[in-house]
Design an enzyme around this catalytic site. Sequence first.
Site, PDB file in Angstrom:
ATOM      1  CG  HIS A 191      -0.928  -2.552  -5.717  1.00  0.00           C
ATOM      2  ND1 HIS A 191      -1.564  -3.272  -5.413  1.00  0.00           N
ATOM      3  CD2 HIS A 191      -0.522  -2.531  -7.007  1.00  0.00           C
ATOM      4  CE1 HIS A 191      -1.213  -4.518  -6.347  1.00  0.00           C
ATOM      5  NE2 HIS A 191      -1.036  -3.753  -7.379  1.00  0.00           N
ATOM      6  CG  LEU A 192       3.900   0.425  -5.962  1.00  0.00           C
ATOM      7  CD1 LEU A 192       4.322   1.890  -6.572  1.00  0.00           C
ATOM      8  CD2 LEU A 192       4.643  -0.604  -6.554  1.00  0.00           C
TER       9      LEU A 192
END
Length: 546
Positions: A191-192
């Site tokens: 997600h990053l």
Amino acid sequence: MAAAAAGLVAAVAVALGGMLMAPGLTQPHGEGPPGGIGPQPRPREGVAAERRPPGRMDQALLLVLNELPEQGLRLATLSGSCHQCLYQYLAFVPPSDRSLRAPGAVWVEVDAQHPLTLQLNGSLAGTELCRIQYHFGEFGNYSLVVKLLSKSTKTVSCDLVINEGPINSYLPILFAFLVYMGLFAILIVGHLSMKFVFIMGTSIVLSLSSMLRWGSSKQKVLGKILWRSFLLILLGIIVVNPNYCLGPLSWDTLRIPGVLQRLGVTYLVVAALELLFTKPGAESGILETPCPALQDVLPYWPQWICILTLEVIWLCLTFLLPVPGCPRGYLGPGGIGDFGNYPNCTGGAAGYIDRLLLGETHIYQHPSSNVIYQTTMPYDPEGILGTINSIFMAFLGLQAGKILLFYRNQHKQILCRFVTWSTVMGMISAILTKCSKEEGFIPINKNLWSISYVTTTSCFAFILLSLMYYLVDVKRLWSGAPFFYPGMNSILVYIGHEVFENYFPFKWKMQDTQSHAEHLTQNLTATTLWVIISYLLYRRRIFWKI
């Protein structure tokens, strides 16, 4: 925060590797019995005790005792993680006195992260006396005793003795680490890190579709794309520049490439391609095509032509560009790698292009290769040539976004296509790498952002996206909280971490800088604080977008 999490995941891998893999030992040269580890006499107490160095993290102490009365020893080491490297001289061990009561002794620090090969050569003829392969344990205390077994045959034995067992500093915190960071590492990676490249491509098609559906003109959307790219590049150069550690920024030492700079360029190219070649009806997810099963691929053939052209350019520059003093197509680290034949060829064509166009002082000065391969040339992992492949990775993320757009609410279709793309990327990786670490046509190399690195990480990105889609959208078993919140302010969290990482309460002076537990506590604290900050911003509906 992504760097800290990656470092912690690596620490777990090291810990598990240390617990699961029993170290081995090879036989020394000669006709005598092999050296070994076990019930052997401890070295003489007090030998070189006054010169014993303090233990350090990821290191072990080795006392080399030379009981040979006539010649000294030259100790050299070779790391198991150093591919095709030369032995590196470590220490000279003086000979013993003829009474054998005072053997020559030297304390050395050896690496405990990777398996090592120790080579002992005699100082008279320079011949190899023995060679030992062993994986030392962290904070362990060892002795290597070299003695003459037979004067007639000149047989030499080398015995490795454990004086003090290594300390497994990971065990007290392993359970908490796995529970807390296991979930977080999955989301950080998915997600990053991928949000910044692969998922950035996914979000491009969804956001552009939304803007066009609400009536924005292509000229207005293009202006937003240019402005966002400019801000990302500016923030990377001015705010998140690592050369601040050298003092106030100056043009003489300003690092031009960087993470946000690469993201800015990647976003500009991929978003512009999508905007330029978008089709009528695409913004509504309905597009007329002769082959509905490939409606997310065939209508966008001009985009694929552009991306494949960029990849051809990368291949030609990487394998055909003449680099002074280096063989064509060199992909190695330079330094002591490749048996020291190309010490100044770090990064091959990629490093050469950056040094030629940007200048040696404007790129990263301490690449990770200088730790193992002892390189001296500056090299930037976010350089010019690697940006081409980051564009390719973002474009694959764009393809994932089109699947979500065109097959909205068709869960089986979406999952099947994600799995298909993952399989295709995996097969390409297998071909490029020959399913090997070092011997493939194009090995996986993150510093180079090689094409095999992109296809491999994209393979896992599609798998991870499939898993998240199944859990969150299909079964609705998980909303993504609490890790959902940093993703809503990912740029703010990233820049905030880079700016405040050395300030309290994210960092403080540790009592024992050689303690993994203190490092882990500090990183977990910083991670938790940024999750809490993200949650508070989410509750107040504060989202920093550029």
